[in-house]
Design an enzyme around this catalytic site. Structure first.
Site, short mmCIF file in Angstrom:
data_model
loop_
_atom_site.label_atom_id
_atom_site.label_comp_id
_atom_site.label_asym_id
_atom_site.label_seq_id
_atom_site.Cartn_x
_atom_site.Cartn_y
_atom_site.Cartn_z
N GLU A 92 41.90 11.90 -111.24
CA GLU A 92 40.40 11.60 -110.32
C GLU A 92 40.54 12.00 -108.88
OE1 GLU A 92 40.56 6.87 -108.97
OE2 GLU A 92 40.85 7.34 -111.39
N CYS A 105 39.48 14.02 -101.63
CA CYS A 105 40.73 13.19 -101.82
C CYS A 105 41.33 13.66 -103.08
CB CYS A 105 40.49 11.79 -101.74
SG CYS A 105 41.91 10.82 -102.03
N CYS A 112 51.69 7.43 -111.75
CA CYS A 112 52.83 7.24 -110.67
C CYS A 112 53.94 6.45 -111.09
CB CYS A 112 52.08 6.98 -109.23
SG CYS A 112 53.21 6.95 -108.03
N CYS A 116 53.99 0.46 -106.69
CA CYS A 116 53.61 -0.15 -105.86
C CYS A 116 52.75 -1.41 -106.08
CB CYS A 116 52.87 0.50 -104.72
SG CYS A 116 53.94 1.78 -104.01
N CYS A 119 48.73 -1.02 -106.35
CA CYS A 119 48.09 0.27 -106.76
C CYS A 119 47.89 0.53 -108.23
CB CYS A 119 49.28 1.30 -106.32
SG CYS A 119 48.52 3.00 -106.76
N GLY A 157 49.18 9.43 -107.64
CA GLY A 157 50.57 10.05 -107.55
C GLY A 157 51.18 10.24 -106.05
N GLU A 158 52.26 10.35 -105.86
CA GLU A 158 53.24 10.56 -104.82
C GLU A 158 53.48 11.96 -104.59
OE1 GLU A 158 55.60 11.03 -101.70
OE2 GLU A 158 54.71 8.93 -102.06
N HIS A 213 52.39 -0.56 -94.68
CA HIS A 213 51.68 -1.81 -95.21
C HIS A 213 52.55 -2.98 -94.94
CE1 HIS A 213 49.44 1.18 -97.37
NE2 HIS A 213 50.37 1.45 -98.12
N HIS A 287 40.86 -3.04 -101.83
CA HIS A 287 40.02 -2.90 -102.96
C HIS A 287 40.60 -3.67 -104.17
CE1 HIS A 287 37.46 -0.59 -100.80
NE2 HIS A 287 38.22 0.64 -100.89
N CYS A 330 41.68 3.54 -106.01
CA CYS A 330 42.43 4.86 -106.82
C CYS A 330 43.21 4.37 -108.14
CB CYS A 330 43.39 5.41 -105.95
SG CYS A 330 44.28 6.93 -106.55
#
Length: 341
Positions: A92, A105, A112, A116, A119, A157-158, A213, A287, A330
Site C-alpha cells: 500500500e 508514503c 515485514c 514490532c 505494527c 517494510g523496513e 518510541h 491508530h 499502515c
C-alpha cells in the site's frame, strides 16, 4: 518466461543492458529518458529507438509500470493505493495532500520481519522484497505523481532490510537522468539496523528518521525486538558521530501510547540520550490495530509530553492524523486484501 522490467533500472544498469544487446552506448540515456521523464508506458512508444531495437528490447523486457488495483480516498483528501506485487501479494501507498505539498508514503517490502508490537504490517510476516522498480512505481503510477513534492519511506517494510533496492530507488528519484528530485525532499525511516544505517549515511543524501518510541532499553525490547540486536544506544552513537551538515536532517519517530511511554521520566531520558544531537521529535498518535493491548494516549497528555520535550530544548511536533476513515494504520488495507485472496 516472465520478462524482466526496464522500469527501476539505474543508468549504469541500462548501460550494461545496451552493451549486451549490441546497441550504441547512448541508447541507455535514451531509454532512461523514456522510463523516467516522459509520459509513456510501453517499449513501442520509445520512438527515437529504431523499430528493430524496440523489437529486440521487447523480446526480453517489458516497460514495467503496474497499475493500482484499489484506491480509497479520505474525507481529508488522503488517498491510499493498493498495488499488486510480482509474488502475488499486495503493498500500500499513501498520498497525503497538505496545502502546497503532496507527500507520498511508499512501501519498501511486502510485509515485514521485524515484529514490532504496534505494527499491522509486522503481523503479516515477511512476504518478500520489493524491487527498485516496484518502489518507484508507487510514485510514478499514481494520478498525482507530477505534483509530488515529498517522499517518505514509512510505508510497509523496513527500508534498511532491503537497502540495495531502496538506494537504487532513491538514485532513480534524485539523479539528473531520473526524476531529478532533491534528496532533501526524501526521508527514509528505519527502526535502526546499524549496518544499514552506516551504509545509508554514506551512500545517500536523503533525510533520516529513526523509530524510537521509548528511550528505555527493556521497554523498547518489548515494543521492538530489533532493540536486542541493535540497541538504541548504538544507533545514537553512529548518528552522533556523523556530520549531517546544515541541510540534511535527522528526526525521531515516537508513537505515544497511553500509560506506557508518555511520562515525565520518558521526557527526561529522551533529553539525556539526545544531548548533542541536532534533531526533531515527531510525536505520532497511535491508530488502533487488531490484537494488540496498546492504546493511544489522550490529547492532554500528548500536549504535556510535547511541552516537556520543548522545555528541554528539543524541537517537537505532533504529526497530524490523516486518513482515519480509510484504514489509516499502515498494513490494514493490504492485510484486508490478503484475507480476501
Amino acid at each position: 518466461m516472465v520478462k524482466e522490467a526496464l522500469f527501476g533500472k539505474t543508468l549504469s544498469e541500462l548501460q550494461e543492458l545496451v552493451v549486451e544487446l549490441g546497441f550504441p552506448k547512448f541508447t541507455a540515456k535514451q531509454i532512461a529518458d523514456w522510463l523516467y521523464k516522459k509520459e509513456v508506458s510501453s517499449i513501442e512508444e520509445m520512438t527515437n529507438l529504431s523499430k528493430k531495437a524496440r523489437e529486440i528490447l521487447a523480446e526480453k523486457y517489458v516497460f514495467g509500470l503496474v497499475n493500482s488495483t484499489k484506491v480509497q480516498e479520505s474525507v481529508d483528501g488522503t488517498k491510499k493505493y493498493l498495488f499488486p506485487t510480482g509474488n502475488g501479494k499486495f503493498i500500500e501507498t499513501a498520498m497525503i495532500p497538505d496545502k502546497d505539498r503532496k507527500t507520498v508514503c511508499v512501501s519498501s517490502q511486502v510485509g515485514c520481519k521485524m515484529g514490532c508490537l504496534f505494527c499491522m504490517t509486522g503481523k503479516q510476516g515477511f512476504q518478500g522484497q520489493l524491487t527498485a522498480g516496484e518502489i518507484v512505481n508507487q510514485i510514478r503510477n499514481i494520478p498525482e505523481w507530477e505534483e509530488v513534492s515529498n517522499i517518505v519511506y514509512m510505508g510497509m517494510g523496513e527500508p534498511f532490510d532491503n537497502l540495495d533496492e531502496v538506494l537504487k530507488s532513491t538514485e532513480i528519484m534524485t539523479a539528473d537522468w531520473g526524476f531529478a528530485m532533491s534528496p532533501r525532499r526524501i526521508t527514509v525511516s528505519s527502526i535502526g539496523i546499524v549496518p544499514g544505517l552506516v551504509r545509508f549515511l554514506n551512500e545517500s543524501e536523503a533525510h533520516l528518521a529513526i523509530s524510537m518510541h521509548t528511550p528505555f532499553h527493556e521497554e523498547r525490547q518489548k515494543l521492538m525486538p530489533v532493540e536486542i540486536a541493535y540497541p538504541l544506544d548504538d544507533v545514537l552513537e553512529e548518528i552522533r558521530n556523523w556530520d549531517f551538515g546544515r541541510q540534511r536532517r535527522v528526526s525521531f519517530e515516537y508513537i505515544v501510547f497511553h500509560g506506557l511511554n508518555d511520562t515525565p521520566a520518558h521526557v527526561k531520558e529522551m533529553a539525556r540520550l539526545l544531548d548533542g544531537i541536532k534533531c526533531r521529535i515527531n510525536l505520532i498518535r497511535f491508530h488502533p490495530i487488531p490484537d494488540t493491548p496498546l492504546k493511544g494516549t489522550d490529547e492532554a497528555t500528548l500536549e504535556q509530553f510535547k511541552a516537556g520535550l520543548e522545555a528541554k530544548g528539543i524541537t517537537t511536533t505532533i504529526r497530524a492524523s490523516r486518513g482515519q476513515d480509510i484504514y489509516a494504520a499502515c498494513g490494514l488495507l493490504s492485510t484486508k486484501a490478503l484475507v480476501k485472496e
